[in-house]
Design a protein around this motif. Structure first.
Motif, mmCIF file in Angstrom:
data_model
loop_
_atom_site.group_PDB
_atom_site.id
_atom_site.type_symbol
_atom_site.label_atom_id
_atom_site.label_comp_id
_atom_site.label_asym_id
_atom_site.label_seq_id
_atom_site.Cartn_x
_atom_site.Cartn_y
_atom_site.Cartn_z
ATOM 1 N N LYS A 34 -3.113 -6.904 -4.911
ATOM 2 C CA LYS A 34 -4.017 -6.185 -3.998
ATOM 3 C C LYS A 34 -3.383 -4.936 -3.420
ATOM 4 O O LYS A 34 -4.043 -3.927 -3.201
ATOM 5 C CB LYS A 34 -4.394 -7.107 -2.820
ATOM 6 N N LYS A 35 -2.068 -4.991 -3.134
ATOM 7 C CA LYS A 35 -1.434 -3.906 -2.373
ATOM 8 C C LYS A 35 -0.774 -2.828 -3.228
ATOM 9 O O LYS A 35 -0.475 -1.741 -2.727
ATOM 10 C CB LYS A 35 -0.362 -4.482 -1.429
ATOM 11 N N SER A 36 -0.487 -3.127 -4.506
ATOM 12 C CA SER A 36 0.325 -2.186 -5.302
ATOM 13 C C SER A 36 -0.481 -0.999 -5.809
ATOM 14 O O SER A 36 -1.664 -1.109 -6.118
ATOM 15 C CB SER A 36 0.928 -2.907 -6.507
ATOM 16 N N ILE A 61 6.154 -1.117 -11.179
ATOM 17 C CA ILE A 61 5.011 -1.998 -11.454
ATOM 18 C C ILE A 61 4.269 -1.429 -12.662
ATOM 19 O O ILE A 61 3.796 -0.296 -12.651
ATOM 20 C CB ILE A 61 4.114 -2.125 -10.199
ATOM 21 N N HIS A 62 4.219 -2.238 -13.712
ATOM 22 C CA HIS A 62 3.761 -1.782 -15.026
ATOM 23 C C HIS A 62 2.245 -1.889 -15.179
ATOM 24 O O HIS A 62 1.599 -1.011 -15.724
ATOM 25 C CB HIS A 62 4.491 -2.634 -16.070
ATOM 26 N N LYS A 63 1.706 -3.021 -14.698
ATOM 27 C CA LYS A 63 0.240 -3.193 -14.740
ATOM 28 C C LYS A 63 -0.198 -3.819 -13.424
ATOM 29 O O LYS A 63 0.540 -4.641 -12.860
ATOM 30 C CB LYS A 63 -0.165 -4.131 -15.880
ATOM 31 N N ILE A 64 -1.387 -3.444 -12.987
ATOM 32 C CA ILE A 64 -1.959 -4.014 -11.762
ATOM 33 C C ILE A 64 -3.369 -4.450 -12.126
ATOM 34 O O ILE A 64 -4.236 -3.603 -12.380
ATOM 35 C CB ILE A 64 -2.018 -2.952 -10.631
ATOM 36 N N GLU A 67 -5.370 -10.173 -9.433
ATOM 37 C CA GLU A 67 -4.316 -10.866 -8.682
ATOM 38 C C GLU A 67 -3.043 -10.998 -9.513
ATOM 39 O O GLU A 67 -2.205 -11.860 -9.260
ATOM 40 C CB GLU A 67 -4.814 -12.235 -8.228
ATOM 41 N N GLU A 68 -2.919 -10.148 -10.524
ATOM 42 C CA GLU A 68 -1.716 -10.179 -11.368
ATOM 43 C C GLU A 68 -1.057 -8.810 -11.404
ATOM 44 O O GLU A 68 -1.746 -7.786 -11.388
ATOM 45 C CB GLU A 68 -2.082 -10.501 -12.825
ATOM 46 N N ILE A 69 0.262 -8.821 -11.473
ATOM 47 C CA ILE A 69 0.962 -7.587 -11.831
ATOM 48 C C ILE A 69 1.860 -7.897 -13.030
ATOM 49 O O ILE A 69 2.146 -9.072 -13.313
ATOM 50 C CB ILE A 69 1.821 -7.003 -10.677
ATOM 51 N N SER A 70 2.292 -6.861 -13.725
ATOM 52 C CA SER A 70 3.258 -7.037 -14.816
ATOM 53 C C SER A 70 4.432 -6.104 -14.588
ATOM 54 O O SER A 70 4.287 -5.046 -13.969
ATOM 55 C CB SER A 70 2.631 -6.690 -16.164
ATOM 56 N N LEU A 71 5.570 -6.515 -15.102
ATOM 57 C CA LEU A 71 6.771 -5.681 -15.096
ATOM 58 C C LEU A 71 7.168 -5.452 -16.545
ATOM 59 O O LEU A 71 6.893 -6.303 -17.399
ATOM 60 C CB LEU A 71 7.920 -6.398 -14.371
ATOM 61 N N SER A 91 8.914 -19.478 -10.154
ATOM 62 C CA SER A 91 8.486 -18.506 -9.147
ATOM 63 C C SER A 91 9.410 -17.296 -9.155
ATOM 64 O O SER A 91 10.581 -17.399 -9.535
ATOM 65 C CB SER A 91 8.445 -19.147 -7.762
ATOM 66 N N LEU A 92 8.864 -16.153 -8.760
ATOM 67 C CA LEU A 92 9.650 -14.921 -8.719
ATOM 68 C C LEU A 92 9.599 -14.359 -7.307
ATOM 69 O O LEU A 92 8.518 -14.110 -6.774
ATOM 70 C CB LEU A 92 9.094 -13.893 -9.709
ATOM 71 N N ASP A 93 10.795 -14.186 -6.725
ATOM 72 C CA ASP A 93 10.912 -13.681 -5.354
ATOM 73 C C ASP A 93 10.869 -12.150 -5.400
ATOM 74 O O ASP A 93 11.715 -11.516 -6.025
ATOM 75 C CB ASP A 93 12.256 -14.200 -4.800
ATOM 76 N N MET A 94 9.875 -11.564 -4.745
ATOM 77 C CA MET A 94 9.671 -10.106 -4.828
ATOM 78 C C MET A 94 9.540 -9.513 -3.432
ATOM 79 O O MET A 94 8.850 -10.074 -2.587
ATOM 80 C CB MET A 94 8.370 -9.788 -5.578
ATOM 81 N N LEU A 95 10.179 -8.364 -3.234
ATOM 82 C CA LEU A 95 9.975 -7.578 -2.016
ATOM 83 C C LEU A 95 9.157 -6.344 -2.420
ATOM 84 O O LEU A 95 9.559 -5.593 -3.308
ATOM 85 C CB LEU A 95 11.325 -7.165 -1.436
ATOM 86 N N GLY A 96 8.013 -6.161 -1.762
ATOM 87 C CA GLY A 96 7.230 -4.994 -2.148
ATOM 88 C C GLY A 96 5.798 -5.065 -1.682
ATOM 89 O O GLY A 96 5.447 -5.946 -0.913
ATOM 90 N N PRO A 97 4.952 -4.189 -2.176
ATOM 91 C CA PRO A 97 5.311 -3.061 -3.027
ATOM 92 C C PRO A 97 6.057 -1.996 -2.226
ATOM 93 O O PRO A 97 5.758 -1.777 -1.065
ATOM 94 C CB PRO A 97 3.960 -2.531 -3.510
ATOM 95 N N LEU A 98 7.021 -1.339 -2.895
ATOM 96 C CA LEU A 98 7.905 -0.384 -2.218
ATOM 97 C C LEU A 98 7.684 1.037 -2.731
ATOM 98 O O LEU A 98 7.277 1.258 -3.878
ATOM 99 C CB LEU A 98 9.367 -0.784 -2.458
#
Ligand SMILES: Cc1cc2nc3c(=O)[nH]c(=O)nc-3n(C[C@H](O)[C@H](O)[C@H](O)COP(=O)(O)OP(=O)(O)OC[C@H]3O[C@@H](n4cnc5c(N)ncnc54)[C@H](O)[C@@H]3O)c2cc1C
Ligand code: FES
Length: 274
Positions: A34-36, A61-64, A67-71, A91-98
């Motif tokens: 939602k935020k990226s 961030i490669h795709k938005i 409710e999914e993003i890709s790297l 699970s993947l720990d993420m800080l962002g979007p930055l």
């Protein structure tokens, strides 16, 4: 207003090698989806249960998509190696979007404006999200991909599918035109691409390529937004480890960038040769 960011855990849906040493990871994360915005990045922990590597890894961030993003990432050291071994369901720990993303308004404002996207190697990562955003809004996207050799070229068919024009160059001539991607762009802008003069250039890739894109922008008068891939630690403007020299003073790649107006960037010899 400060951009929204937080530490959140996403669920890894897929993690696949799409070319030798280059992976894409799809992650379910309502927050990031939602935020990226295209051009922003996440600072991730390669694995939950380790402090080695200590620092988070910045990845564009490669795709938005919903409710999914890709790297999209290249395995270069311990962190990205660990990431490549992660399995779906984890699970993947993420800080962002930055950071600040690309400004699409110059292309959105003018219906006929052409967006010229230039990717060097895995610099294609954040530009894909940008291409998708612009083609969804019915804007013309001409995408130039350059790499040393054909094994490093990715996403061509997917980009064509979303409606982008795609041209490829490799240094060794193994796919597309032989030579530098910026030479191919100059050829296009002085021939078929004359209508791009009211457009915008967007670029992501290694420093020497970004430096050459700055020259293309200067020579053609087409404004360019480019990323600066600086070594980062905190990703939030606290450590000042990602300082970038500009004509407007020192800026931080993590909070003022990673996308910058090419015209303000200053270079030292060491950076260009990185
Ligand atoms: C804003 C931003 C976006 C990026 N997006 C992508 C992307 O979409 N895809 C991709 O493949 N790579 C991207 N990179 C580069 C990627 O962050 C590095 O390749 C990665 O950190 C290397 O980690 P490692 O542990 O595997 O390697 P090592 O070399 O062992 O890295 C050790 C530490 O150094 C730092 N580091 C190393 N190389 C870089 C670098 N080039 N930039 C910043 N920090 C670095 C990291 O903090 C890392 O934890 C991006 C870099 C930045 C700054
Ligand atoms: S990475 Fe810490 S200030 Fe930019």
């Amino acid at each position: 207003m400060k951009a929204a960011k937080k530490i959140t855990k996403g669920t890894i849906l897929r993690n696949r090698e799409i070319a030798p040493g280059i992976f894409t990871m799809d992650i379910k994360s309502r927050w990031m989806g939602k935020k990226s915005r295209a051009g922003q990045f996440v600072n991730i922990k390669a694995a939950d249960d380790t402090t080695d590597p200590l620092l988070r890894i910045p990845l564009g961030i490669h795709k938005i998509r919903g409710e999914e993003i890709s790297l999209l990432y290249k395995v270069v050291g311990a962190g990205t190696k660990l990431l490549s071994l992660r399995s779906p369901g984890g699970s993947l720990d993420m800080l962002g979007p930055l950071g600040k993303g690309f400004d699409v308004s110059p292309v959105i404002r003018r219906k006929k404006a052409v967006a010229v996207l230039i990717a060097g190697g895995h610099g294609i990562a954040p530009l894909f999200a940008l291409a998708e955003e612009l083609t969804n809004k019915m804007r013309k996207v001409e995408f130039f991909i350059g790499a040393c050799t054909r094994e490093e070229i990715t996403c061509v068919e997917e980009l064509k599918k979303i409606g982008a024009g795609v041209r490829v160059s490799t240094d060794d001539g193994s796919r597309g035109e032989r030579g530098r991607v910026t030479e191919m762009v100059m050829e296009y802008l002085s021939g078929d691409g004359k209508d791009a003069e009211h457009g915008t250039i967007y670029a992501c890739g290694p420093m020497p390529m970004i430096r050459a894109v700055q020259d293309v922008s200067k020579a053609t008068g087409i404004p360019a937004q480019v990323t600066r891939d600086e070594y980062m630690a905190c990703g939030i403007g606290a450590c000042r480890g990602c300082a970038v020299e500009t004509t407007e003073g020192v800026k931080l790649a993590c909070t003022d960038g990673p996308v910058f107006n090419a015209a303000i960037l200053k270079w030292d010899k060491e950076t260009v040769e990185k």
